[in-house]
Each structure stands twice: as C-alpha cells, then as structure tokens.
Motif scaffolding. Structure first.
Motif, PDB file in Angstrom:
ATOM      1  N   UNK A 278      -1.080 -27.292 104.544  1.00 37.67           N
ATOM      2  CA  UNK A 278      -2.541 -27.201 104.514  1.00 37.67           C
ATOM      3  C   UNK A 278      -3.176 -28.315 105.352  1.00 37.67           C
ATOM      4  N   UNK A 279      -2.636 -29.519 105.263  1.00 35.81           N
ATOM      5  CA  UNK A 279      -3.184 -30.655 106.010  1.00 35.81           C
ATOM      6  C   UNK A 279      -3.059 -30.418 107.515  1.00 35.81           C
ATOM      7  N   UNK A 280      -1.941 -29.871 107.963  1.00 31.81           N
ATOM      8  CA  UNK A 280      -1.722 -29.648 109.398  1.00 31.81           C
ATOM      9  C   UNK A 280      -2.776 -28.728 110.014  1.00 31.81           C
ATOM     10  N   UNK A 281      -3.357 -27.852 109.223  1.00 32.35           N
ATOM     11  CA  UNK A 281      -4.386 -26.951 109.731  1.00 32.35           C
ATOM     12  C   UNK A 281      -5.639 -27.705 110.166  1.00 32.35           C
ATOM     13  N   UNK A 282      -5.827 -28.917 109.647  1.00 30.67           N
ATOM     14  CA  UNK A 282      -7.027 -29.705 109.957  1.00 30.67           C
ATOM     15  C   UNK A 282      -6.742 -30.877 110.884  1.00 30.67           C
ATOM     16  N   UNK A 283      -5.506 -31.071 111.271  1.00 32.27           N
ATOM     17  CA  UNK A 283      -5.130 -32.243 112.059  1.00 32.27           C
ATOM     18  C   UNK A 283      -5.377 -32.057 113.550  1.00 32.27           C
ATOM     19  N   UNK A 284      -5.447 -33.203 114.219  1.00 29.31           N
ATOM     20  CA  UNK A 284      -5.438 -33.265 115.680  1.00 29.31           C
ATOM     21  C   UNK A 284      -4.080 -33.801 116.095  1.00 29.31           C
ATOM     22  N   UNK A 285      -3.677 -33.515 117.325  1.00 27.10           N
ATOM     23  CA  UNK A 285      -2.356 -33.920 117.783  1.00 27.10           C
ATOM     24  C   UNK A 285      -2.446 -34.608 119.136  1.00 27.10           C
ATOM     25  N   UNK A 286      -1.654 -35.653 119.276  1.00 25.19           N
ATOM     26  CA  UNK A 286      -1.457 -36.313 120.565  1.00 25.19           C
ATOM     27  C   UNK A 286      -0.001 -36.134 120.937  1.00 25.19           C
TER      28      UNK A 286
END
Length: 84
Positions: A45-53
């Motif tokens: 669930x958290x990954x759906x809201x994350x940004x990635x570098x």
C-alpha cells in the motif's frame, strides 16, 4: 540480470522493516514486484504513494516497466515529493 540496492525511507522503511535490501532486476517494475512479494501487506500500500529515484534521478511519471536498472545501482523509495 543487474543487481543493486533498494533503500527505503520514511513509511516505506517502517513497512519493510529494513532500511535497505538487494535487488536483482532489469527494471524498476521487476524490482518492486519482488519487494511486494517479500513484504506483502502494508508495504504494498505504501509503495502506491511513493516517489522513486534511480541512481539519483527522479522516475517521475515514467512507467516502471520502462525504467532500466543498472548493475550496482540504487533505487531510493521516498515519500511523495514535488517533481517526483
């Protein structure tokens, strides 16, 4: 297949229960699929809201299946941020 490090920050770190782990994946999508498999539940669930570098560069709105990972690279899993 490229191998590198995934670093989790903030809520992603809490949900994963670790600050970092290794990846063996050719794309960001493959790496995140493996993370979801290893850490089902809250982290998914958290990954759906994350940004990635990826190696310091924002992924932004690019499709994760098109983002190639490099040997020895780093994926940063961050809370959402402007420009991410």
């Amino acid at each position: 297949m490229p191998a590198g490090t995934i670093r989790f920050w903030a809520a992603a770190k809490a949900a994963a229960g670790t600050a970092e782990e290794s990846y063996a994946a050719a794309t960001l999508e493959e790496a995140l699929d493996a993370v979801r498999e290893q850490h089902p539940g809250e982290l998914t669930r958290v990954l759906q809201r994350c940004s990635f570098l990826i190696d310091g560069d924002p992924v932004g709105t690019r499709s994760h299946e098109t983002v190639r990972l490099a040997e020895g690279g780093t994926v940063e899993v961050l809370p959402p941020f402007a420009g991410g």
